[in-house]
Design a protein around this motif. Structure first.
Motif, PDB file in Angstrom:
ATOM      1  N   ILE A 190       0.846  -1.199   0.000  1.00  0.00           N
ATOM      2  CA  ILE A 190       0.000   0.000   0.000  1.00  0.00           C
ATOM      3  C   ILE A 190       0.883   1.252   0.000  1.00  0.00           C
ATOM      4  CG2 ILE A 190      -1.633   1.344   1.414  1.00  0.00           C
ATOM      5  CD1 ILE A 190      -2.821  -1.445   2.277  1.00  0.00           C
ATOM      6  N   ALA A 191       1.950   1.236   0.820  1.00  0.00           N
ATOM      7  CA  ALA A 191       2.854   2.396   0.875  1.00  0.00           C
ATOM      8  C   ALA A 191       3.471   2.656  -0.503  1.00  0.00           C
ATOM      9  CB  ALA A 191       3.958   2.142   1.907  1.00  0.00           C
ATOM     10  N   LEU A 194       0.808   4.072  -2.908  1.00  0.00           N
ATOM     11  CA  LEU A 194       0.491   5.480  -2.613  1.00  0.00           C
ATOM     12  C   LEU A 194       1.594   6.388  -3.145  1.00  0.00           C
ATOM     13  CD1 LEU A 194      -0.809   5.213   1.080  1.00  0.00           C
ATOM     14  CD2 LEU A 194      -2.186   5.642  -0.980  1.00  0.00           C
ATOM     15  N   GLY A 197       1.370   6.725  -6.817  1.00  0.00           N
ATOM     16  CA  GLY A 197       0.308   7.673  -7.172  1.00  0.00           C
ATOM     17  C   GLY A 197       0.789   9.108  -7.069  1.00  0.00           C
ATOM     18  N   ALA A 198       1.549   9.402  -6.005  1.00  0.00           N
ATOM     19  CA  ALA A 198       2.031  10.775  -5.827  1.00  0.00           C
ATOM     20  C   ALA A 198       3.044  11.142  -6.906  1.00  0.00           C
ATOM     21  CB  ALA A 198       2.662  10.921  -4.430  1.00  0.00           C
ATOM     22  N   ALA A 212       4.486   8.883   1.878  1.00  0.00           N
ATOM     23  CA  ALA A 212       3.672   7.664   2.035  1.00  0.00           C
ATOM     24  C   ALA A 212       3.984   7.014   3.388  1.00  0.00           C
ATOM     25  CB  ALA A 212       3.962   6.691   0.895  1.00  0.00           C
ATOM     26  N   THR A 215       2.723   9.140   6.314  1.00  0.00           N
ATOM     27  CA  THR A 215       1.255   9.135   6.392  1.00  0.00           C
ATOM     28  C   THR A 215       0.769   7.848   7.071  1.00  0.00           C
ATOM     29  OG1 THR A 215       1.151  10.467   4.402  1.00  0.00           O
ATOM     30  CG2 THR A 215      -0.880   9.374   5.045  1.00  0.00           C
ATOM     31  N   THR A 244     -11.051  13.963  -0.596  1.00  0.00           N
ATOM     32  CA  THR A 244     -10.889  12.632   0.024  1.00  0.00           C
ATOM     33  C   THR A 244     -12.056  11.715  -0.338  1.00  0.00           C
ATOM     34  OG1 THR A 244      -9.741  13.710   1.839  1.00  0.00           O
ATOM     35  CG2 THR A 244     -10.453  11.463   2.227  1.00  0.00           C
TER      36      THR A 244
END
Ligand SMILES: NC(=O)c1ccc[n+]([C@@H]2O[C@H](COP(=O)([O-])OP(=O)(O)OC[C@H]3O[C@@H](n4cnc5c(N)ncnc54)[C@H](OP(=O)(O)O)[C@@H]3O)[C@@H](O)[C@H]2O)c1
Length: 275
Positions: A190-191, A194, A197-198, A212, A215, A244
């Motif tokens: 997941i990290a 993310l 994506g950034a 990531a 967060t 969000t």
């Protein structure tokens, strides 16, 4: 020559558990011996451990000392259990003491099977996770019927310094493994996603990776410190018509929630299959 703690499979997880025990002086290096699968791994294992710990390859006749240790930590991969069983059956045990203890880290290998192989030992299954490397692990423990109070205290000594310890019925251990033990891999994925994506949205890679990670870390801390239900935290962040809730809608339509649930169920089923 004899040793107090014999480690069968001196790989990554065994070392995570063993090094703090040696650092704290719970065992002296000369009280610990271990066995690895290949001759080529002996030197590498020795380099990771304090001088004085003896390491043998499984085909070395001197490895007998490991099997005769009164406390055994079994930390091979589950698929190597048959080879271990073969070795164990060939071992000419010195007079076995009645209080031999076997701590098994093997995913999915149940206490019944362990008891059938290691007939003279009291057995315990331990399921640790990799955050134990930084002292922030979780370990699930399921005790065999014959375990004594003193042996329980001894086993806790192995895991408490590196993890929070939870005693569980063995029937819950596969689901525990599917979440807590496999979980660091899901969270790492997941990290990474993310951060990707950034980067796709225009951030440089190093900054994206850092954000990531922070967060996830901050969110985890917030959930814990404020004792929030995850749904409460989600609702705190998602304002009406905002960014969000737009992103959450995307995640729901991609089935992320269901994919995570199915992943945990699949890992638990795989653990049961391995048994
Ligand atoms: N890693 C985790 O996050 C984690 C979490 C919870 C539980 N576990 C459990 O911990 C166990 C070990 O995992 P790991 O990640 O530490 O694996 P690993 O790093 O691959 O270590 C396995 C060790 O077993 C040795 N080995 C292989 N065959 C052997 C044999 N016949 N006799 C003696 N030793 C033998 C290997 O030696 P060679 O390298 O020479 O083959 C290696 O030293 C697994 O059962 C796993 O389910 C792991």
């Amino acid at each position: 020559m004899s040793c107090s703690l014999g480690v069968i499979g001196l790989g990554r997880m065994a070392q995570v558990i063993l090094l703090p025990l040696l650092e704290r002086g719970d065992f002296r290096p000369d009280q610990v011996c271990g066995v690895v699968g290949q001759k080529a791994s002996v030197q590498n294992a020795k380099e990771q451990l304090p001088r004085g710990v003896q390491v043998f390859s499984s085909d070395d006749p001197s490895s007998l000392v490991v099997w005769n240790a009164p406390i055994k930590l079994l930390a091979v991969k589950p698929q190597h259990l048959d080879a271990v069983e073969e070795m164990w059956n060939q071992v000419d045990m010195e007079a076995p003491s009645s209080d031999q203890l076997l701590i098994s880290l093997l995913a999915g290998v149940n206490l019944k099977r362990l008891g059938a192989i290691f007939t003279d030992c009291s057995c315990v299954r331990a399921v640790p996770n990799t955050p134990a490397l930084v002292g922030a692990g979780l370990t699930g423990l399921a005790w065999g019927d014959e375990i004594t109070y003193e042996q329980k205290l001894l086993v806790e000594k192995f895991f408490k310094p590196i993890s929070e310890v939870l005693e569980l019925p063995e029937t819950q251990l596969d689901a525990f493994l599917a979440l807590a033990s496999s979980g660091p891999a899901y969270v790492a994925l997941i990290a990474e996603a993310l951060a990707d994506g950034a980067v796709a949205a225009g951030l440089p890679r190093l900054l994206a990776n850092y954000l990531a990670h922070r967060t996830l870390f901050g969110t985890s801390l917030l959930l814990k410190e404020k004792a929030l239900h995850p749904g409460q935290l989600k609702d705190m962040v998602a304002s009406p018509g905002g960014t969000t809730i737009t992103a959450l809608r995307q995640l729901e339509s991609a089935g992320v929630r269901s994919a995570l649930m199915e992943a945990v169920v699949a890992a638990a089923e795989r653990s049961r299959e391995l048994a």
